[in-house]
Design an enzyme around this catalytic site. Structure first.
Site, mmCIF file in Angstrom:
data_model
loop_
_atom_site.group_PDB
_atom_site.id
_atom_site.type_symbol
_atom_site.label_atom_id
_atom_site.label_comp_id
_atom_site.label_asym_id
_atom_site.label_seq_id
_atom_site.Cartn_x
_atom_site.Cartn_y
_atom_site.Cartn_z
ATOM 1 N N SER A 265 35.246 -50.961 -11.196
ATOM 2 C CA SER A 265 36.321 -51.977 -11.485
ATOM 3 C C SER A 265 36.668 -52.872 -10.835
ATOM 4 O O SER A 265 35.787 -53.066 -9.696
ATOM 5 C CB SER A 265 37.736 -50.950 -10.666
ATOM 6 O OG SER A 265 37.535 -50.453 -9.506
ATOM 7 N N LYS A 266 37.729 -53.960 -11.250
ATOM 8 C CA LYS A 266 37.677 -55.211 -10.643
ATOM 9 C C LYS A 266 37.906 -54.793 -9.354
ATOM 10 O O LYS A 266 37.147 -56.010 -7.743
ATOM 11 C CB LYS A 266 39.498 -56.129 -11.018
ATOM 12 C CG LYS A 266 39.176 -57.318 -10.122
ATOM 13 C CD LYS A 266 39.675 -57.906 -11.409
ATOM 14 C CE LYS A 266 39.911 -60.051 -10.970
ATOM 15 N NZ LYS A 266 40.651 -59.357 -9.423
ATOM 16 N N ARG A 267 38.355 -53.599 -8.288
ATOM 17 C CA ARG A 267 38.246 -53.221 -6.660
ATOM 18 C C ARG A 267 36.854 -53.273 -6.799
ATOM 19 O O ARG A 267 36.689 -53.515 -5.132
ATOM 20 C CB ARG A 267 39.655 -52.316 -6.577
ATOM 21 C CG ARG A 267 40.074 -52.674 -5.294
ATOM 22 C CD ARG A 267 41.354 -51.493 -5.284
ATOM 23 N NE ARG A 267 41.451 -51.312 -6.390
ATOM 24 C CZ ARG A 267 42.241 -50.058 -6.729
ATOM 25 N NH1 ARG A 267 41.953 -48.965 -5.709
ATOM 26 N NH2 ARG A 267 43.029 -49.495 -7.736
ATOM 27 N N ASP A 270 35.673 -56.766 -5.866
ATOM 28 C CA ASP A 270 36.888 -57.345 -4.705
ATOM 29 C C ASP A 270 36.102 -56.951 -3.268
ATOM 30 O O ASP A 270 35.349 -57.635 -2.611
ATOM 31 C CB ASP A 270 37.877 -57.422 -4.679
ATOM 32 C CG ASP A 270 39.023 -57.364 -6.232
ATOM 33 O OD1 ASP A 270 37.729 -58.927 -6.427
ATOM 34 O OD2 ASP A 270 39.853 -57.224 -6.015
#
Ligand code: GLU
Length: 501
Positions: A265-267, A270
């Protein structure tokens, strides 16, 4: 099968393209090119609540950057258009009507409150989350339970409605997946999904099947998350009477988090400091902005869920096409590894010829260095070519070509900068300052003669010299680096080092 190979990449423009989407596009593209087929870009924008206008351009731009050329699609046209689903509304309405007419679908007039109440009221131990399906449909407000006259009057009064598929009773739904083999679902596991929403827009399922049929798609190649929708799609092909031309399905494995479990995921990006999208999005750098070469990015992506069955890892796009085979798509999820992505990129950077490499560096000069002589930048870049994984790393790792070091590798200095070394290095400094030629060879001879004379080894002098110039003892050959920095700058840095060590 002798039908022409036609495939589509069918993203929904809801935001940036996840690299999983690009991986899908890539494997679909490889398959299509391998079989001389037609690769299509179709925009699936029926979910207007999640629609984002910029996202369509982002998708097109991403495919272009990667070099995945489309034969037909929203941006290039073709004989099977329109290729944007929101432009095909009238087509879907006609097909929904066909299903209503032959009893494969029905009108449902239930309000949101009634649907909520259904989920509450039919909850049992055996059926903890009731759905609109064979168990509940006959208790709901729809054209299966209401009389014809009641339905007509509701329609005449513009009562909002949806159209739902009537999932057939007690049937095995069987299809073959090119990656996973025979897949069997039972119709009792499926619910009567909405095909057309109250706003007259089709849902993904309806639009997807109608378009795949009308666009004569021969192979549906998509992510594993759509596997559970496929039985419904099979039901729809049958309901339309399109069983014979139903496409073949291949569901690609998920791309997993770096730790292995769950979808990337994007998380995760990050958290671990890498992008999950090809191009920059909302101010965050993508693979392109970080200085990935598109060929390296594709090479890396191809290995997320596919492998050639040999030790070879570096493949150009045409080599990937040549080597590609659906049989070698893996079933298990592919763990994402950013270090591996960088490794691929480093191999591609090393393989670039010097001019191409320096042109790429010169194309993207940071604001602060706009006034630096391009010839100087080029020379510095070439010294770093073998030492960087990303094009953008040149400006960070090789900052010392442009700025005096503000910090020094203290641990090394502490060990070396003692006894009478400072006085001796001062002698070297003066010799370098009075050199009439400042080529790498002259610097090297000067340093070596000095070492000999003072009984010093490489390990005594070179790390210190390097740290004076660059702050760190890693980097390109030090004599060449010094020659490029120039005499004045080298002396200034030696003085600053001696003062601050
Ligand atoms: N629109 C779907 C998506 O966003 C396409 C799924 C499919 O290829 O059928 O992934």
């Amino acid at each position: 099968m002798n039908r022409p190979i036609r495939t589509r990449y069918a993203p929904s423009p809801t935001g940036y393209q996840h690299i999983g989407g690009i991986r899908t596009a890539l494997l679909c593209y490889l398959f299509t090119r391998k079989h001389n087929g037609t690769f299509i870009l179709r925009i699936e924008d029926t979910d207007r609540s999640r629609y984002l206008a910029e996202a369509e351009d982002y998708i097109i731009e991403s495919l272009k950057w990667c070099g995945l050329e489309c034969d037909e699609g929203v941006h290039v046209g073709g004989d099977y258009g329109p290729y944007r689903q929101s432009d095909r509304k009238a087509i879907y309405a006609q097909y929904v009507q066909q299903l209503l007419d032959n009893g494969k679908a029905y009108y449902a007039f239930d309000t949101t409150e009634e649907l909520v109440a259904m989920r509450e009221n039919f909850k049992t131990k055996e059926n903890p989350s009731p759905k609109y399906d064979h168990l509940t449909r006959m208790q709901m407000k729809n054209s299966l339970t209401l009389s014809e006259a009641e339905v007509k009057s509701l329609l005449d009064n513009n009562t909002p409605y949806t159209v739902r598929i009537r999932i057939p009773d007690n049937q095995d739904i069987i299809f073959n997946d090119l990656v996973r083999g025979k897949i069997t679902f039972h119709s009792s596991q499926l619910d009567d999904k909405v095909l057309m929403k109250a706003d007259g827009m089709p849902t993904y399922h309806l639009a997807n099947v109608v378009d795949d049929h009308l666009m004569e798609i021969s192979h549906v190649i998509r992510g594993e998350e759509w596997l559970s929708s496929t039985p419904l799609h099979v039901v729809l092909y049958n309901a339309f009477g399109w069983t014979d031309t139903m496409p073949a399905f291949a569901h690609l494995p998920l791309i997993l988090k770096p730790v292995g479990k769950g979808k990337l995921s994007k998380r995760d990006g990050d958290k671990f400091g890498f992008p999950v999208f090809p191009l920059g999005w909302e101010g965050q750098a993508g693979y392109r902005e970080l200085g990935f070469l598109p060929e390296a990015f594709l090479n890396f992506l191809a290995f997320l869920g596919w492998n050639p069955g040999t030790e070879q890892e570096i493949f150009s796009l045409s080599e990937l096409i040549e080597a590609f085979s659906v049989d070698r798509i893996t079933k298990a999820g592919a763990r994402f590894n950013f270090d591996k992505a960088k490794w691929f990129n480093a191999q591609y950077i090393k393989a670039l010829d010097d001019d191409t490499f320096s042109d790429l560096i010169l194309k993207d000069i940071p604001e602060a260095y706009q006034d630096v002589d391009p010839a100087y930048i080029k020379a510095a870049a070439l010294m770093m070519k073998e030492r960087i994984n990303l094009l953008s790393e040149f400006w960070d790792t090789g900052f010392y070509f442009f700025k005096r070091p503000a910090e020094y590798e203290r641990k090394v200095i502490k060990k070396k900068w003692k006894n009478d070394l400072p006085e001796k290095i001062a002698v070297l400094r003066n010799r370098l300052a009075s050199a009439s030629d400042f080529s790498a060879t002259v610097i090297e001879t000067t340093v070596k003669d000095f070492m000999k004379e003072f009984g010093l080894g490489f390990g005594d002098v070179l790390p210190v010299f390097r740290i004076m110039l660059a702050g760190t003892k890693a980097g390109p050959p030090v004599f060449e680096m010094a020659a490029l920095l120039g005499q004045e700058e080298v002396i200034a840095r030696m003085d600053a080092g001696a003062e601050n060590f």
